[in-house]
Design a protein around this motif. Structure first.
Motif, mmCIF file in Angstrom:
data_model
loop_
_atom_site.group_PDB
_atom_site.id
_atom_site.type_symbol
_atom_site.label_atom_id
_atom_site.label_comp_id
_atom_site.label_asym_id
_atom_site.label_seq_id
_atom_site.Cartn_x
_atom_site.Cartn_y
_atom_site.Cartn_z
ATOM 1 N N THR A 78 115.586 -13.033 -12.202
ATOM 2 C CA THR A 78 115.791 -11.683 -12.730
ATOM 3 C C THR A 78 114.520 -10.848 -12.725
ATOM 4 O OG1 THR A 78 115.497 -12.589 -14.965
ATOM 5 C CG2 THR A 78 117.771 -12.313 -14.171
ATOM 6 N N ASN A 79 113.362 -11.491 -12.694
ATOM 7 C CA ASN A 79 112.117 -10.735 -12.592
ATOM 8 C C ASN A 79 112.064 -9.938 -11.292
ATOM 9 O OD1 ASN A 79 109.981 -11.485 -14.846
ATOM 10 N ND2 ASN A 79 111.136 -13.341 -14.374
ATOM 11 N N LYS A 87 114.235 -3.301 -4.368
ATOM 12 C CA LYS A 87 113.919 -2.724 -5.671
ATOM 13 C C LYS A 87 112.498 -2.166 -5.619
ATOM 14 C CE LYS A 87 117.717 -4.197 -7.749
ATOM 15 N NZ LYS A 87 118.742 -3.268 -8.280
ATOM 16 N N SER A 132 116.195 -7.760 -11.203
ATOM 17 C CA SER A 132 116.397 -6.748 -12.254
ATOM 18 C C SER A 132 115.128 -6.614 -13.078
ATOM 19 C CB SER A 132 117.572 -7.139 -13.153
ATOM 20 O OG SER A 132 118.750 -7.342 -12.418
ATOM 21 N N PRO A 133 114.047 -6.158 -12.466
ATOM 22 C CA PRO A 133 112.767 -6.089 -13.191
ATOM 23 C C PRO A 133 112.844 -5.148 -14.377
ATOM 24 C CG PRO A 133 112.642 -4.913 -11.096
ATOM 25 C CD PRO A 133 113.932 -5.647 -11.086
ATOM 26 N N LYS A 134 112.410 -5.642 -15.522
ATOM 27 C CA LYS A 134 112.429 -4.839 -16.754
ATOM 28 C C LYS A 134 111.051 -4.244 -17.045
ATOM 29 C CE LYS A 134 116.672 -6.252 -17.581
ATOM 30 N NZ LYS A 134 117.829 -5.379 -17.316
ATOM 31 N N THR A 135 110.093 -4.576 -16.212
ATOM 32 C CA THR A 135 108.723 -4.147 -16.453
ATOM 33 C C THR A 135 108.300 -3.116 -15.419
ATOM 34 O OG1 THR A 135 107.901 -5.966 -15.091
ATOM 35 C CG2 THR A 135 108.105 -6.376 -17.452
ATOM 36 N N SER A 136 107.083 -2.605 -15.576
ATOM 37 C CA SER A 136 106.536 -1.665 -14.606
ATOM 38 C C SER A 136 106.020 -2.408 -13.379
ATOM 39 C CB SER A 136 105.386 -0.875 -15.230
ATOM 40 O OG SER A 136 104.287 -1.743 -15.483
ATOM 41 N N THR A 193 110.267 -1.510 -7.863
ATOM 42 C CA THR A 193 109.291 -2.248 -8.663
ATOM 43 C C THR A 193 108.913 -3.566 -7.984
ATOM 44 O OG1 THR A 193 110.109 -1.280 -10.720
ATOM 45 C CG2 THR A 193 108.855 -3.330 -10.898
#
Length: 344
Positions: free
Chosen positions: A318-319, A274, A322-326, A276
């Motif tokens: 999940t961090n 990923k 599937s990172p949801k942040t920048s 990110t």
């Protein structure tokens, strides 16, 4: 060389075409040798025009604007200058510029379709494809002949459709492939060459922490490509102070062995691909290295890296997967965990 219509033999025309033309006056009729090409129901003309003449009789915006002003308004000047510099350095750009002859140009074939004739005018041709090349050629100090494809009798709707077809059906070469090919062409910068060697070690070495997780020449799902890899490592080159690729690989590989150990424990090893997540782990690398220096006297092995980054893996799986942040936000969270695990 373009020839204004006057008594002249075909031999004279062919001889003149070897040179570079002065820009004709508005209204002069200009002729070039050409070939007619048919593709199914379509037909177009293939010829070559000197770069200075081409820039002076073609436009990329509305007919009411000066061609060069129009170019400057809609084009990327840096890209055009890069093309000019490339031409001046002796570079060759063989791809054709695609034009649409405008009604006022009176474009036609003569001499049994062996010659193209048109009335010279700043708006004789609308550029369908190749605006940056035309403007770049115009900025170059070196005059060259430019291959062009000219369509005639197109409606505005057909011009728009042709523009869409060219710009949607022709795909640019992936950046990942360009980086791979640059090494073959020996056109890499020193930094690109160094990062390329490190990537190749990660991609090929049997002891690589990322073995099986990298893609060498294309963007692939669940793989780490050269573009993302280079972006992650490039900011930290100064830490290695001119060291060679095997030395860099040895330290980075030990670090990513520790990273992969943590991701495996979280049951998300593929998270390393990923963008990110990978970039965030690269961002915290200097801080991790500093702690290995302080605690373990600069012994850069996987076990020491693992002990230092262990607190990072108290973050939820999940961090990473599937990172949801920048990138910056995830790296900041990782650094907070590192500091929370700091003991004196």
């Amino acid at each position: 060389m373009a020839t204004r219509v006057k008594p002249a033999s075909i031999v004279d025309l062919r001889r003149h075409q070897e040179g570079v033309d002065e820009i004709p006056a508005d209204g002069d009729e200009v002729r070039y040798a050409m070939s007619l090409v048919r593709q199914g129901e379509h037909r177009f003309y293939v010829l070559s025009i000197p770069s200075n003449v081409l820039a002076a009789c073609s436009f990329a915006t509305t007919k009411d604007e000066d061609p060069l002003v129009g170019f400057q308004r809609v084009l990327d000047k840096k890209r055009a200058q890069d093309i000019a510099d490339y031409v001046d350095s002796g570079g060759s750009i063989p791809s054709s510029v695609v034009l649409s002859a405008q009604p006022d140009s009176n474009f036609r074939s003569v001499d049994r379709s062996k010659t193209a004739a048109f009335k010279f005018d700043p708006h004789a041709f609308l550029i369908i494809d190749g605006q940056h090349r035309v403007f770049g050629f115009a900025k170059a100090k070196t005059a060259i002949r430019v291959p062009v494809v000219i369509y005639d009798n197109l409606t505005k709707e057909q011009e728009a459709r042709l523009f869409i077809d060219i710009n949607t059906k022709q795909r640019p070469v992936p950046k990942e492939l360009l980086l791979a090919i640059k090494s073959l062409a020996r056109s890499e910068t020193d930094i690109e060459a160094l990062l390329g060697q490190v990537f190749d070690l990660f991609h090929e070495d049997g002891q690589s922490a990322l073995l099986g997780w990298t893609s060498s020449s294309k963007k692939a799902s669940s793989k780490l490509d050269r573009v993302t890899f280079n972006a992650g490592l490039r900011p930290h080159l100064s830490l290695f102070d001119g060291r060679d690729a095997p030395y860099m690989y040895g330290i980075w590989n030990a670090y990513f062995q520790a990273v992969m150990s943590g991701l495996n424990a979280k049951q998300v090893p593929g998270a390393v691909t990923k963008k990110t997540t990978f970039r965030a782990f690269c961002d915290i690398f200097p801080e991790v290295v500093q702690r290995v220096q302080d605690r373990y006297r600069s012994k850069y092995i996987a076990d020491n890296f693992a002990r230092v980054i262990e607190p990072v893996f108290t973050l939820a799986s999940t961090n990473f997967s599937s990172p949801k942040t920048s990138i910056l936000e995830l790296a900041t969270e990782m650094k907070k965990k590192l500091r929370a695990g700091l003991a004196l």
